[in-house]
Design a protein around this motif. Sequence first.
Motif, PDB file in Angstrom:
ATOM      1  N   THR A   1       0.893  -1.093   0.167  1.00  0.00           N
ATOM      2  CA  THR A   1       0.049  -0.076  -0.013  1.00  0.00           C
ATOM      3  C   THR A   1       0.868   1.225  -0.056  1.00  0.00           C
ATOM      4  O   THR A   1       1.711   1.440   0.658  1.00  0.00           O
ATOM      5  CB  THR A   1      -0.954   0.218   1.255  1.00  0.00           C
ATOM      6  N   GLU A   2       0.609   2.192  -0.818  1.00  0.00           N
ATOM      7  CA  GLU A   2       0.930   3.447  -0.847  1.00  0.00           C
ATOM      8  C   GLU A   2       2.600   3.265  -1.316  1.00  0.00           C
ATOM      9  O   GLU A   2       3.564   3.945  -0.520  1.00  0.00           O
ATOM     10  CB  GLU A   2       0.953   4.215   0.559  1.00  0.00           C
ATOM     11  N   ILE A   3       3.002   2.633  -2.301  1.00  0.00           N
ATOM     12  CA  ILE A   3       4.379   2.641  -2.874  1.00  0.00           C
ATOM     13  C   ILE A   3       4.726   4.186  -3.353  1.00  0.00           C
ATOM     14  O   ILE A   3       4.051   4.655  -3.955  1.00  0.00           O
ATOM     15  CB  ILE A   3       4.619   1.849  -3.865  1.00  0.00           C
ATOM     16  N   LYS A   4       5.948   4.545  -2.824  1.00  0.00           N
ATOM     17  CA  LYS A   4       6.270   5.894  -3.282  1.00  0.00           C
ATOM     18  C   LYS A   4       6.921   5.852  -4.550  1.00  0.00           C
ATOM     19  O   LYS A   4       8.032   5.068  -4.737  1.00  0.00           O
ATOM     20  CB  LYS A   4       7.121   6.623  -2.162  1.00  0.00           C
TER      21      LYS A   4
ATOM     22  N   LYS B   1       3.768  -3.253 -16.725  1.00  0.00           N
ATOM     23  CA  LYS B   1       3.517  -2.917 -15.153  1.00  0.00           C
ATOM     24  C   LYS B   1       2.705  -1.611 -14.980  1.00  0.00           C
ATOM     25  O   LYS B   1       2.581  -0.842 -15.891  1.00  0.00           O
ATOM     26  CB  LYS B   1       4.814  -2.904 -14.708  1.00  0.00           C
ATOM     27  N   ARG B   2       1.816  -1.813 -13.950  1.00  0.00           N
ATOM     28  CA  ARG B   2       1.110  -0.637 -13.608  1.00  0.00           C
ATOM     29  C   ARG B   2       1.111  -0.651 -11.985  1.00  0.00           C
ATOM     30  O   ARG B   2       0.749  -1.571 -11.192  1.00  0.00           O
ATOM     31  CB  ARG B   2      -0.170  -0.958 -14.088  1.00  0.00           C
ATOM     32  N   LEU B   3       1.197   0.530 -11.560  1.00  0.00           N
ATOM     33  CA  LEU B   3       1.296   1.058 -10.131  1.00  0.00           C
ATOM     34  C   LEU B   3       0.038   1.569  -9.799  1.00  0.00           C
ATOM     35  O   LEU B   3      -0.564   2.732 -10.238  1.00  0.00           O
ATOM     36  CB  LEU B   3       2.356   2.002  -9.746  1.00  0.00           C
ATOM     37  N   THR B   4      -0.459   0.922  -8.615  1.00  0.00           N
ATOM     38  CA  THR B   4      -1.952   1.864  -8.192  1.00  0.00           C
ATOM     39  C   THR B   4      -1.500   1.915  -6.460  1.00  0.00           C
ATOM     40  O   THR B   4      -0.261   1.638  -6.182  1.00  0.00           O
ATOM     41  CB  THR B   4      -2.828   0.361  -8.066  1.00  0.00           C
TER      42      THR B   4
ATOM     43  N   LEU C   1       2.348  -6.468 -12.432  1.00  0.00           N
ATOM     44  CA  LEU C   1       3.251  -6.827 -13.696  1.00  0.00           C
ATOM     45  C   LEU C   1       2.489  -8.065 -14.337  1.00  0.00           C
ATOM     46  O   LEU C   1       1.966  -8.971 -13.963  1.00  0.00           O
ATOM     47  CB  LEU C   1       4.513  -7.239 -13.185  1.00  0.00           C
ATOM     48  N   VAL C   2       2.797  -7.842 -15.691  1.00  0.00           N
ATOM     49  CA  VAL C   2       2.350  -9.006 -16.685  1.00  0.00           C
ATOM     50  C   VAL C   2       3.602  -9.157 -17.327  1.00  0.00           C
ATOM     51  O   VAL C   2       4.067  -8.305 -18.279  1.00  0.00           O
ATOM     52  CB  VAL C   2       1.146  -8.635 -17.701  1.00  0.00           C
ATOM     53  N   LEU C   3       4.030 -10.203 -17.101  1.00  0.00           N
ATOM     54  CA  LEU C   3       5.414 -10.729 -17.623  1.00  0.00           C
ATOM     55  C   LEU C   3       5.069 -11.582 -18.762  1.00  0.00           C
ATOM     56  O   LEU C   3       4.383 -12.736 -18.751  1.00  0.00           O
ATOM     57  CB  LEU C   3       6.274 -11.594 -16.763  1.00  0.00           C
TER      58      LEU C   3
ATOM     59  N   LEU D   1      -9.782  -4.162 -15.103  1.00  0.00           N
ATOM     60  CA  LEU D   1     -10.756  -4.799 -13.852  1.00  0.00           C
ATOM     61  C   LEU D   1     -10.043  -5.074 -12.451  1.00  0.00           C
ATOM     62  O   LEU D   1     -10.811  -5.187 -11.570  1.00  0.00           O
ATOM     63  CB  LEU D   1     -11.420  -5.872 -14.309  1.00  0.00           C
ATOM     64  N   MET D   2      -8.987  -5.454 -12.550  1.00  0.00           N
ATOM     65  CA  MET D   2      -8.122  -6.009 -11.402  1.00  0.00           C
ATOM     66  C   MET D   2      -7.724  -4.672 -10.590  1.00  0.00           C
ATOM     67  O   MET D   2      -7.615  -4.938  -9.342  1.00  0.00           O
ATOM     68  CB  MET D   2      -6.993  -6.798 -11.868  1.00  0.00           C
ATOM     69  N   GLU D   3      -7.519  -3.443 -11.209  1.00  0.00           N
ATOM     70  CA  GLU D   3      -7.245  -2.268 -10.454  1.00  0.00           C
ATOM     71  C   GLU D   3      -8.163  -2.072  -9.336  1.00  0.00           C
ATOM     72  O   GLU D   3      -9.124  -2.201  -9.293  1.00  0.00           O
ATOM     73  CB  GLU D   3      -7.119  -1.125 -11.341  1.00  0.00           C
ATOM     74  N   GLY D   4      -7.296  -1.873  -8.245  1.00  0.00           N
ATOM     75  CA  GLY D   4      -8.143  -1.568  -6.870  1.00  0.00           C
ATOM     76  C   GLY D   4      -8.665  -3.048  -6.119  1.00  0.00           C
ATOM     77  O   GLY D   4      -9.328  -2.729  -5.019  1.00  0.00           O
TER      78      GLY D   4
END
Length: 225
Positions: free
Chosen positions: A30-33, A81-84, A90-92, A138-141
């Motif tokens: 949670t809350e990656i800078k 990769k996507r940061l939330t 990550l999708v490798l 759809l996976m976000e959040g």
Amino acid sequence: MPSHPEVLWAQRSSASDETKNVIYLTVNLTEIKESTLVCELEPTKLTFKATAGASTKGIEEKEYEFALDLFEEIDPEKSSKRLTTRSLVLVLRKKEAKEAYWPRLTKEKIKHPFIKTDFSRWVDEDEQDGAEAVDEDLMEGMGGMGGGMGGMPGMEGLGGMGGMPGMGGMGGMGGMDFEKMMASMGGMGGAPASGGDEDSGPSVEDSDDDDDGPPPLEQAEPTKP
């Protein structure tokens, strides 16, 4: 000393469709800078470093890192990769197109306690042809659903369904004695009243028996001291 974050993984394999020949990997933090985030993808290695947390929200700020030697090669250029606010997704893209699954995520046959099965995305190898592709949007959040789905809109005041009007914590149920009902179900050979631990979801507790789900497909050996 930096800590290991929880890492969830699942996979798909295909000899003809490269979009279905992937590793899904989620770093649950949670809350990656973003200014501290280092996520390097190499053909056979993944390196992660970051500081996560927010003191203003009561979340302790800590440093996290890990490095994994992957079982086989990936294509870093075609991976994403996507940061939330809850995770790094990550999708490798697997380099070799084939139907067979990787037997495990890592090259070495060692159990890493912080790597766990992503049950929300996992599909058995012999069932993947009929499975729908994972929609990353759809996976976000969805990374924080392990706490009883407390984040669902409109559910804030229900207190685990105990506050639903007319249900009295499910004890009333229209005059029905809930404890007697559950006791009678126990004598019918039904499912146990307790749901056990959270092995049915992505947040699975560590186990020396490797009983936390489908992967790894090979029996992992304990980490040598």
